[in-house]
Scaffold this motif. Sequence first.
Motif, PDB file in Angstrom:
ATOM      1  N   ASN A  98      39.025  55.411  30.504  1.00 32.63           N
ATOM      2  CA  ASN A  98      39.734  55.037  31.727  1.00 32.63           C
ATOM      3  C   ASN A  98      39.973  56.301  32.549  1.00 32.63           C
ATOM      4  OD1 ASN A  98      41.053  53.491  33.615  1.00 32.63           O
ATOM      5  ND2 ASN A  98      42.982  53.361  32.470  1.00 32.63           N
ATOM      6  N   GLY A  99      38.870  56.889  33.026  1.00 38.35           N
ATOM      7  CA  GLY A  99      38.923  58.214  33.622  1.00 38.35           C
ATOM      8  C   GLY A  99      39.646  58.314  34.934  1.00 38.35           C
ATOM      9  N   SER A 100      39.925  57.191  35.598  1.00 43.30           N
ATOM     10  CA  SER A 100      40.594  57.256  36.899  1.00 43.30           C
ATOM     11  C   SER A 100      42.103  57.137  36.802  1.00 43.30           C
ATOM     12  CB  SER A 100      40.058  56.144  37.819  1.00 43.30           C
ATOM     13  OG  SER A 100      40.377  54.866  37.282  1.00 43.30           O
ATOM     14  N   ASP A 101      42.640  56.933  35.604  1.00 47.02           N
ATOM     15  CA  ASP A 101      44.082  56.742  35.421  1.00 47.02           C
ATOM     16  C   ASP A 101      44.777  58.097  35.391  1.00 47.02           C
ATOM     17  OD1 ASP A 101      46.650  56.051  34.777  1.00 47.02           O
ATOM     18  OD2 ASP A 101      46.103  54.720  33.107  1.00 47.02           O
ATOM     19  N   VAL A 102      45.493  58.424  36.443  1.00 50.72           N
ATOM     20  CA  VAL A 102      46.138  59.729  36.537  1.00 50.72           C
ATOM     21  C   VAL A 102      47.249  59.894  35.507  1.00 50.72           C
ATOM     22  CG1 VAL A 102      47.914  59.086  38.219  1.00 50.72           C
ATOM     23  CG2 VAL A 102      46.991  61.413  38.232  1.00 50.72           C
ATOM     24  N   ASP A 103      47.835  58.788  35.060  1.00 48.82           N
ATOM     25  CA  ASP A 103      48.921  58.859  34.079  1.00 48.82           C
ATOM     26  C   ASP A 103      48.401  59.055  32.658  1.00 48.82           C
ATOM     27  OD1 ASP A 103      51.108  58.459  35.894  1.00 48.82           O
ATOM     28  OD2 ASP A 103      50.493  56.365  36.064  1.00 48.82           O
ATOM     29  N   ALA A 104      47.171  58.617  32.397  1.00 48.00           N
ATOM     30  CA  ALA A 104      46.642  58.670  31.034  1.00 48.00           C
ATOM     31  C   ALA A 104      45.782  59.901  30.770  1.00 48.00           C
ATOM     32  CB  ALA A 104      45.822  57.405  30.750  1.00 48.00           C
ATOM     33  N   VAL A 105      45.331  60.593  31.800  1.00 49.08           N
ATOM     34  CA  VAL A 105      44.419  61.711  31.603  1.00 49.08           C
ATOM     35  C   VAL A 105      45.115  62.845  30.846  1.00 49.08           C
ATOM     36  CG1 VAL A 105      44.982  62.835  33.813  1.00 49.08           C
ATOM     37  CG2 VAL A 105      42.726  63.186  32.765  1.00 49.08           C
ATOM     38  N   THR A 106      44.395  63.445  29.899  1.00 51.63           N
ATOM     39  CA  THR A 106      44.970  64.498  29.053  1.00 51.63           C
ATOM     40  C   THR A 106      44.598  65.884  29.586  1.00 51.63           C
ATOM     41  OG1 THR A 106      43.059  64.637  27.576  1.00 51.63           O
ATOM     42  CG2 THR A 106      44.735  62.972  27.064  1.00 51.63           C
ATOM     43  N   ASN A 107      45.265  66.908  29.053  1.00 48.64           N
ATOM     44  CA  ASN A 107      44.949  68.277  29.457  1.00 48.64           C
ATOM     45  C   ASN A 107      43.525  68.665  29.069  1.00 48.64           C
ATOM     46  OD1 ASN A 107      47.397  68.850  30.687  1.00 48.64           O
ATOM     47  ND2 ASN A 107      48.328  69.651  28.815  1.00 48.64           N
ATOM     48  N   GLY A 108      43.058  68.163  27.922  1.00 51.35           N
ATOM     49  CA  GLY A 108      41.688  68.441  27.513  1.00 51.35           C
ATOM     50  C   GLY A 108      40.685  67.843  28.480  1.00 51.35           C
ATOM     51  N   GLU A 109      40.954  66.627  28.945  1.00 53.58           N
ATOM     52  CA  GLU A 109      40.062  65.977  29.919  1.00 53.58           C
ATOM     53  C   GLU A 109      40.109  66.689  31.264  1.00 53.58           C
ATOM     54  OE1 GLU A 109      40.705  61.639  27.734  1.00 53.58           O
ATOM     55  OE2 GLU A 109      41.753  62.115  29.619  1.00 53.58           O
ATOM     56  N   LEU A 110      41.292  67.165  31.650  1.00 51.14           N
ATOM     57  CA  LEU A 110      41.407  67.932  32.889  1.00 51.14           C
ATOM     58  C   LEU A 110      40.673  69.262  32.765  1.00 51.14           C
ATOM     59  CD1 LEU A 110      45.149  67.301  33.842  1.00 51.14           C
ATOM     60  CD2 LEU A 110      43.118  66.272  34.863  1.00 51.14           C
ATOM     61  N   ALA A 111      40.702  69.858  31.566  1.00 49.91           N
ATOM     62  CA  ALA A 111      39.966  71.103  31.340  1.00 49.91           C
ATOM     63  C   ALA A 111      38.467  70.878  31.507  1.00 49.91           C
ATOM     64  CB  ALA A 111      40.271  71.650  29.952  1.00 49.91           C
ATOM     65  N   LEU A 112      37.973  69.735  31.031  1.00 46.35           N
ATOM     66  CA  LEU A 112      36.560  69.419  31.185  1.00 46.35           C
ATOM     67  C   LEU A 112      36.198  69.335  32.666  1.00 46.35           C
ATOM     68  CD1 LEU A 112      33.793  68.577  30.101  1.00 46.35           C
ATOM     69  CD2 LEU A 112      34.658  66.221  29.934  1.00 46.35           C
ATOM     70  N   LEU A 113      37.044  68.654  33.454  1.00 42.32           N
ATOM     71  CA  LEU A 113      36.790  68.542  34.887  1.00 42.32           C
ATOM     72  C   LEU A 113      36.881  69.898  35.585  1.00 42.32           C
ATOM     73  CD1 LEU A 113      38.822  65.321  35.844  1.00 42.32           C
ATOM     74  CD2 LEU A 113      36.344  65.570  35.825  1.00 42.32           C
ATOM     75  N   GLY A 114      37.975  70.623  35.341  1.00 38.23           N
ATOM     76  CA  GLY A 114      38.216  71.862  36.068  1.00 38.23           C
ATOM     77  C   GLY A 114      37.309  73.001  35.666  1.00 38.23           C
ATOM     78  N   LEU A 115      37.209  73.260  34.349  1.00 39.30           N
ATOM     79  CA  LEU A 115      36.359  74.356  33.886  1.00 39.30           C
ATOM     80  C   LEU A 115      34.878  74.048  34.104  1.00 39.30           C
ATOM     81  CD1 LEU A 115      38.196  75.412  30.596  1.00 39.30           C
ATOM     82  CD2 LEU A 115      38.284  76.507  32.851  1.00 39.30           C
ATOM     83  N   GLY A 116      34.527  72.765  34.038  1.00 39.41           N
ATOM     84  CA  GLY A 116      33.145  72.385  34.340  1.00 39.41           C
ATOM     85  C   GLY A 116      32.795  72.678  35.786  1.00 39.41           C
TER      86      GLY A 116
END
Length: 535
Positions: free
Chosen positions: A183-201
């Motif tokens: 559920n990648g569009s849920d801003v409440d459920a996204v984890t720091n690891g998933e944000l790291a994948l987006l940002g560092l990628g």
Amino acid sequence: MSRLLRASAIMAAGTMVSRVTGFVRTMVLAYAIGTAALGDAYNVAYAIPYSILDLLLLGVLSSVVVPMIVKAQQRDADGGRAYEQRLLTLATIALIVVAALAVLAAPMIIDLYTDWDRGERQFEVAVRLAQFILPQLAFFGIGAVAGAILNTRDRFAAPMWAPVVNNLVVICVMVAYAIIVSNGSDVDAVTNGELALLGLGTTAGIVAQATVLVIALKRAGFRFVARFDLRNARLGEMAKMGVWTIGYVVVTQLGFLLTTNLASAAGDVVSGHGVSPYTLAFQLFQLPYGVVGVSVITAMLPRMSRAVAEGRFDEVRTEFGSSVRLIGAVMVPVSLLLMVLGPAIAVPLYGHGANTVANAVYIGNVLQVYGLALVPFAVFQLLLRVFYSFGDTRTPVFVGAGTTAVNAALMVLLYNLLPARYAVMGLALAYAIAYALGALLAWVLASRRVGGLGGWQVCMSMTRMYLAALPTAVLALATVWSMQEIFGMPGFLDSVITLAVGGGLGMILYLWVAHRARIPEVSSVVGMVAGRVRR
């Protein structure tokens, strides 16, 4: 004209591939995280490094660094090599420091760019993404300086093709995110690891892009040696020229700050009608300018700078006239097609996965309004380069300040007059009106500087281009109406058909009409393509 056309064609090919892969990138991004809260958080965090780089470096590159390098190549005994090494050393150190400070200041920066409350989840996510993305400042800046040095050596291919590598890296990252996160569009459920994948990628893509440019610079014969003798870097001369350019960039960034704050506020009222549709529509709007306009400007500026340095003002006028007509030959029909086919363009690109078709249609509506700005914006950018070729960075500040002031006033007015669901469309309309007035002012001032810019000839050429493009606009309108009668609400299939008929056949019709009307710029393009096909 032929030399400019060849150089621009080489760069346009690379830029076209870059923009196409950029489209795939934004498509995958919209599919993975949508255009609501998480999409807005990512797009704000992604825009911040570009804003900071505009303030510190990119605005100075075209107006100050390129002319300074050209002068060093002409005057210095070593052809300017030591000067280029000093610039690259200075940029590397400065941008590493700036990147570190920006990461620490991420909460304050996000607060500055948005209307979000510090306690809400969307704000926290945007801050975390910014902390992962901001380190790319150093790599992007190094790549930008390397690209400027390559341009002064007439090596245009690598700067135009390097962004393709960036896009491919980020596409792989976004695909991985879409596969891994359910559920990648849920801003409440996204984890720091998933944000790291987006940002560092995202940062990894810029690292790859900078690496390509540095390798290309080495192959061009540039040998980097760290030089700290900054007394010979002519920083005083650069500061004199650059202070006004930085002033211009500051003014435009103030306008961008207002834009993101108003767009984020609109997105809080109507989900999917905030920062993301503005950003994605703006990227689509920038495609024609990025493919054609940037290519022409990149080839034009070094030659105009040399002509000015040698007092050959006739060549400046000729170079400018050729450039504006070459750009207009493409921009005129494309601007009309954007105004007609906006939703048909946006739905196949963005109407998938986490993003709804309705939100994609809204992106297309914003794009339709942006179509009004395409020609004025391109001409405005060309006119600024006339001043820069003279080493005049002060006049563009005043022109930019006036344009931004008009844009800001119109944005606030339209934001308060229009319902929230139309607010971002109002921002695009303000942009179009402001740049039309800015281009008019810049033309008058630039014409005085060079003793005339051939305004009558350019006006007649542009009029002929608009007349040649009218059948294309009619065909596109008829296609849109027919598809609505058959299919009703926009969808993937009817949008593709609309693009194929209204866009594809429409451009072929324009080329045929313009060629028959003997519009030289279009005839040159048609002749070059036909010659290659016959081979």
